[in-house]
Write a protein that holds these residues in place. Structure first.
Motif, mmCIF file in Angstrom:
data_model
loop_
_atom_site.group_PDB
_atom_site.id
_atom_site.type_symbol
_atom_site.label_atom_id
_atom_site.label_comp_id
_atom_site.label_asym_id
_atom_site.label_seq_id
_atom_site.Cartn_x
_atom_site.Cartn_y
_atom_site.Cartn_z
ATOM 1 N N GLY A 215 17.348 -6.736 26.744
ATOM 2 C CA GLY A 215 16.763 -6.927 27.883
ATOM 3 C C GLY A 215 15.989 -5.606 28.521
ATOM 4 N N TRP A 216 17.217 -4.908 27.978
ATOM 5 C CA TRP A 216 16.637 -3.096 28.453
ATOM 6 C C TRP A 216 16.094 -2.735 27.138
ATOM 7 C CZ3 TRP A 216 21.878 0.168 29.468
ATOM 8 C CH2 TRP A 216 21.621 1.315 29.981
ATOM 9 N N ALA A 217 15.901 -2.884 25.712
ATOM 10 C CA ALA A 217 15.136 -2.576 25.112
ATOM 11 C C ALA A 217 13.900 -3.217 25.255
ATOM 12 C CB ALA A 217 16.148 -2.984 22.984
ATOM 13 N N ILE A 218 13.908 -4.440 25.180
ATOM 14 C CA ILE A 218 12.631 -4.813 25.369
ATOM 15 C C ILE A 218 11.828 -3.848 26.979
ATOM 16 C CG2 ILE A 218 11.506 -6.830 26.348
ATOM 17 C CD1 ILE A 218 13.078 -7.882 24.805
ATOM 18 N N ALA A 219 12.483 -3.957 28.324
ATOM 19 C CA ALA A 219 11.577 -3.345 28.865
ATOM 20 C C ALA A 219 11.273 -2.286 28.221
ATOM 21 C CB ALA A 219 13.211 -2.967 29.982
ATOM 22 N N GLY A 220 11.867 -1.230 27.927
ATOM 23 C CA GLY A 220 12.062 0.098 27.508
ATOM 24 C C GLY A 220 10.891 0.604 26.321
ATOM 25 N N GLY A 221 10.089 -0.450 25.812
ATOM 26 C CA GLY A 221 9.122 -0.904 24.350
ATOM 27 C C GLY A 221 9.356 -1.113 23.925
ATOM 28 N N THR A 222 10.660 -0.114 22.893
ATOM 29 C CA THR A 222 10.379 0.417 21.649
ATOM 30 C C THR A 222 11.176 -0.485 21.086
ATOM 31 O OG1 THR A 222 12.432 1.271 21.868
ATOM 32 C CG2 THR A 222 10.113 2.802 22.197
ATOM 33 N N MET A 223 10.437 -0.689 19.548
ATOM 34 C CA MET A 223 10.893 -1.315 19.072
ATOM 35 C C MET A 223 13.309 -0.810 17.927
ATOM 36 S SD MET A 223 8.804 -3.836 16.722
ATOM 37 C CE MET A 223 8.246 -2.415 15.722
ATOM 38 N N ALA B 246 14.787 0.934 20.317
ATOM 39 C CA ALA B 246 16.145 0.915 21.068
ATOM 40 C C ALA B 246 16.262 -0.700 20.628
ATOM 41 C CB ALA B 246 15.544 0.825 22.519
ATOM 42 N N LEU B 247 15.986 -1.614 19.779
ATOM 43 C CA LEU B 247 16.246 -3.267 20.058
ATOM 44 C C LEU B 247 16.741 -2.998 18.661
ATOM 45 C CD1 LEU B 247 13.587 -5.361 19.993
ATOM 46 C CD2 LEU B 247 15.002 -6.183 21.388
ATOM 47 N N SER B 248 17.200 -1.772 17.913
ATOM 48 C CA SER B 248 18.035 -1.932 17.336
ATOM 49 C C SER B 248 19.623 -2.152 17.628
ATOM 50 C CB SER B 248 17.860 -0.764 15.991
ATOM 51 O OG SER B 248 18.112 0.053 16.353
ATOM 52 N N ILE B 249 20.157 -1.527 18.584
ATOM 53 C CA ILE B 249 20.400 -1.590 19.050
ATOM 54 C C ILE B 249 21.587 -3.439 19.665
ATOM 55 C CG2 ILE B 249 22.270 -1.118 21.407
ATOM 56 C CD1 ILE B 249 20.352 1.880 21.237
ATOM 57 N N GLY B 250 20.735 -3.546 20.293
ATOM 58 C CA GLY B 250 21.652 -5.057 20.715
ATOM 59 C C GLY B 250 21.253 -5.780 19.155
ATOM 60 N N THR B 251 20.536 -6.267 18.676
ATOM 61 C CA THR B 251 20.385 -6.615 16.992
ATOM 62 C C THR B 251 22.240 -6.318 16.737
ATOM 63 O OG1 THR B 251 19.378 -5.867 15.926
ATOM 64 C CG2 THR B 251 17.966 -7.704 17.113
ATOM 65 N N PHE B 252 21.674 -5.026 16.610
ATOM 66 C CA PHE B 252 23.419 -4.644 15.827
ATOM 67 C C PHE B 252 24.292 -5.026 16.721
ATOM 68 C CE2 PHE B 252 26.496 -1.272 14.476
ATOM 69 C CZ PHE B 252 26.976 -1.687 13.119
ATOM 70 N N TYR C 277 15.119 -3.563 10.131
ATOM 71 C CA TYR C 277 14.471 -3.619 10.674
ATOM 72 C C TYR C 277 14.330 -2.754 11.701
ATOM 73 C CZ TYR C 277 9.440 -5.016 11.263
ATOM 74 O OH TYR C 277 8.630 -4.892 11.804
ATOM 75 N N PHE C 278 14.888 -2.945 12.615
ATOM 76 C CA PHE C 278 14.112 -1.723 14.107
ATOM 77 C C PHE C 278 14.338 -0.491 13.763
ATOM 78 C CE2 PHE C 278 14.505 -6.373 15.859
ATOM 79 C CZ PHE C 278 12.796 -7.048 15.960
ATOM 80 N N SER C 279 15.486 -0.207 13.323
ATOM 81 C CA SER C 279 15.709 1.122 12.885
ATOM 82 C C SER C 279 15.071 1.890 12.547
ATOM 83 C CB SER C 279 17.490 0.796 12.387
ATOM 84 O OG SER C 279 17.480 0.870 11.270
ATOM 85 N N ALA C 280 14.239 1.027 11.613
ATOM 86 C CA ALA C 280 13.512 2.020 10.717
ATOM 87 C C ALA C 280 12.321 2.249 11.513
ATOM 88 C CB ALA C 280 12.385 0.778 9.168
ATOM 89 N N HIS C 281 12.127 2.115 12.676
ATOM 90 C CA HIS C 281 11.526 2.529 13.758
ATOM 91 C C HIS C 281 11.184 3.414 14.491
ATOM 92 C CE1 HIS C 281 9.264 -1.396 13.088
ATOM 93 N NE2 HIS C 281 8.440 -1.096 13.006
#
Length: 233
Positions: free
Chosen positions: A149-157, A159-165, A222-226
């Motif tokens: 949720g934090w990553a989505i609110a921040g708006g970057t893919m 940051a999504l690498s943190i939650g998925t990892f 995938y997200f960390s590539a961004h």
């Protein structure tokens, strides 16, 4: 000296989250997330005496957490709320709701455990009631929602690498160590509890946890590539 380390770590936590809040001051949602995050974790710090990732047991762990770990973690999660690479309608609202749910879930478990452990009749017993009856590690389960949720609110893919990892990290690194500790400390109670209770995600069998963990790992790659380009590119 637990009191000393609690004090040192609390000061570091507040200072570093204050720096994060200053960086996202243009976004009320991200500021609210920072305030909730520091408040929740201060409760966790002062509610128990057991060493955790928040409360170092010595200088080495403090250095890893508050010099190397948390600053970079907060920098990535700071994201770009106004012009990141993750966009969809009501993104900030969706992210905040996921963050709030995860934080509330984890905090409800922690506070419930603190209160249960404080009762004299529960001294030396394994906590298996409330949210702990659905999975062995409800705090980690809540964290999955918190950081996605934090990553989505921040708006970057990125940051999504943190939650998925985290899914993979919990299943293959964090939880095995936690379970080994619980199995040693509660040798009589833990085997039966572990046999009837899901590890991380309520009601999910062990094999399904492994599948979800590897899906999370693939998503994280995938997200960390961004992250190679500017976070606010």
């Amino acid at each position: 000296n637990r009191l000393l380390w609690k004090t040192i770590c609390s000061v570091c936590l507040v200072f570093e989250v204050a720096a994060y809040i200053f960086g996202v001051r243009a976004s009320p949602v991200m500021v609210a997330i920072g305030i909730i995050f520091v408040s929740k974790n201060l409760i966790a710090v002062w509610g128990q005496d057991t060493p955790t990732w928040l409360v170092a047991g010595g200088p080495r762990m403090w250095f890893l957490m508050y010099v190397l770990g948390l600053p970079g973690f907060l920098f990535v999660l700071q994201g770009c709320p106004a012009h990141g690479d993750l966009t969809f309608p009501y993104r900030e609202a969706v992210g905040f709701l996921l963050f709030a749910f995860g934080s509330a879930y984890s905090l409800a478990y922690e506070v419930g455990r603190f209160r249960w452990k404080a009762l004299p009749e529960n001294k030396g017993r394994l906590h298996t009631v409330g949210l702990a009856s659905f999975c062995i590690h409800p705090n980690y389960f809540g964290d999955l929602f918190t950081y996605v949720g934090w990553a989505i609110a921040g708006g970057t893919m990125c940051a999504l690498s943190i939650g998925t990892f985290q899914v993979w990290c919990f299943v293959y690194m964090v939880i095995p160590n936690s379970d080994a500790y619980l199995a040693e400390r509660y040798a009589v109670e833990f085997p039966a509890y572990a046999a009837r209770t899901a590890t991380l995600i309520p009601f999910l069998p062990p094999l399904a946890h492994q599948v979800v963990a590897w899906v999370g790992f693939a998503a994280s790659c995938y997200f960390s590539a961004h992250c190679s380009s500017s976070l606010c590119g």
